[in-house]
Design an enzyme around this catalytic site. Structure first.
Site, PDB file in Angstrom:
ATOM      1  N   CYS A  30      12.426   4.868   3.124  1.00 37.04           N
ATOM      2  CA  CYS A  30      12.479   6.319   2.940  1.00 37.04           C
ATOM      3  C   CYS A  30      13.046   6.966   4.204  1.00 37.04           C
ATOM      4  CB  CYS A  30      11.110   6.889   2.579  1.00 37.04           C
ATOM      5  SG  CYS A  30       9.823   6.553   3.790  1.00 37.04           S
ATOM      6  N   ALA A  70       0.830  -1.211   0.000  1.00 34.03           N
ATOM      7  CA  ALA A  70       0.000   0.000   0.000  1.00 34.03           C
ATOM      8  C   ALA A  70       0.865   1.263   0.000  1.00 34.03           C
ATOM      9  CB  ALA A  70      -0.923  -0.005   1.213  1.00 34.03           C
ATOM     10  N   PRO A  71       0.403   2.329  -0.661  1.00 30.82           N
ATOM     11  CA  PRO A  71      -0.902   2.497  -1.314  1.00 30.82           C
ATOM     12  C   PRO A  71      -0.975   1.995  -2.756  1.00 30.82           C
ATOM     13  CG  PRO A  71       0.279   4.560  -1.356  1.00 30.82           C
ATOM     14  CD  PRO A  71       1.155   3.606  -0.595  1.00 30.82           C
ATOM     15  N   GLY A  72       0.133   1.478  -3.304  1.00 30.92           N
ATOM     16  CA  GLY A  72       0.046   0.846  -4.615  1.00 30.92           C
ATOM     17  C   GLY A  72       0.835   1.494  -5.731  1.00 30.92           C
TER      18      GLY A  72
END
Length: 314
Positions: free
Chosen positions: A246, A125-127
């Site tokens: 990240c 997610a989110p894809g």
């Protein structure tokens, strides 16, 4: 505009200390200014629905200024409108484009999935990366996209359907248990791990760093190790895995790879993707081959990111 001094006063003290443990004072100053930078809106063209030149013509007709990315032709930086304005466009509503940061587009490019591959996106997610993988594969093959959070799972499902990524199967479940269910099934595995998000801190938005703590980093490392073991177990011998975060700290990045090389039959691979602002992984105190990994420090164009490409020996 923030000064380095004012940024040091705003951000968590332990976070600053962790930066000085890894980087030179000059580099830390650059990172801090990067965290204060306002970045352009960036998007990825969904090549399952549109050619990039079609999207460029559409934006031109809408008087939207943009710049095409040099290292990924399907990425555009938007110069004169906001994210909310992009979201009102028909081409966004029908899934022709996807709002996505530039570093977030890198892991699928490093993974290099091919049409016909079996691919696992373990924490999907989110894809954005899932649908990018499907586009690179031209909707030929199979992608399993897993997410354990129910709300994020629904967002993933929505985006996969909207983007027309028909080769993607969505699964709701604990990624750390997936490896034993799909043992050595996948040619490629992406583990974009849940992390402390230091590379995405915004000096102007305290919400991006108010929950950061050293204890949270320690907890996340344990989660990352469990997910890594699962990803490795699901990967076929001879397969490729990409680990990315990240965040900026050593513990969630190079030290995870160092631990993985000690515990699994893996080798790092050189990342051929030539992007600006990239630096080698830091190998001080860990294995030299960790230099093959790639760091992006926060800057005017991109948030901070870490990527490592690994090969599972036969």
């Amino acid at each position: 505009m923030y000064s380095v001094k004012s940024l040091k006063e705003k951000l968590p003290h332990d976070f600053l200390n962790s930066l000085y443990d890894i980087f030179s004072p000059c580099t830390v100053d650059k990172i801090l200014m990067g965290l204060a930078s306002k970045r352009d809106v960036t998007l990825r063209v969904n090549t399952l629905k549109y050619d990039t030149r079609q999207v460029m013509q559409y934006l031109t007709d809408m008087n939207i200024k943009f710049q095409r990315n040099t290292w990924f032709k399907d990425a555009l930086s938007i110069k004169n409108v906001t994210e909310k304005e992009i979201q009102k466009l028909n081409i966004y509503e029908n899934g022709g484009i996807y709002l996505q940061s530039l570093p977030s587009m890198m892991p699928p490019l490093v993974l290099q999935p091919r049409p016909g591959d079996n691919v696992l996106d373990l924490t999907a997610a989110p894809g954005g990366k899932t649908t990018q993988i499907a586009a690179i594969m031209k909707n030929k093959g199979y992608v399993l996209a897993n997410e354990m959070d129910k709300i994020r799972f629904e967002r993933l499902k929505y985006n996969v359907e909207k983007q027309g990524a028909s080769i993607v199967e969505i699964k709701l479940g604990d990624g750390s248990k997936l490896g034993n269910i799909y043992k050595e099934k996948f040619d490629k595995v992406l583990l974009d791990a849940p992390c402390s998000g230091e590379g995405r801190f915004l000096a102007s938005d305290v919400r991006t760093y108010k929950y950061w703590s050293k204890n949270e980093v320690i907890k996340l490392v344990e989660v990352q190790k469990k997910l890594f073991k699962s990803a490795y177990t699901a990967l076929k011998p001879g397969g490729t895995m990409v680990y990315s975060t990240c965040t900026l700290n050593f513990e969630e990045n190079e030290k995870i790879i160092d631990w993985a090389l000690d515990n699994f039959n893996l080798k790092t691979q050189k990342i051929e993707l030539e992007v600006p602002h990239r630096m080698e992984g830091i190998s001080e105190g860990v294995k030299k081959e960790i230099k093959n990994s790639m760091r992006i420090l926060p800057n005017r164009e991109m948030e901070g990111f870490f990527i490592c490409k690994l090969y599972k020996s036969s």
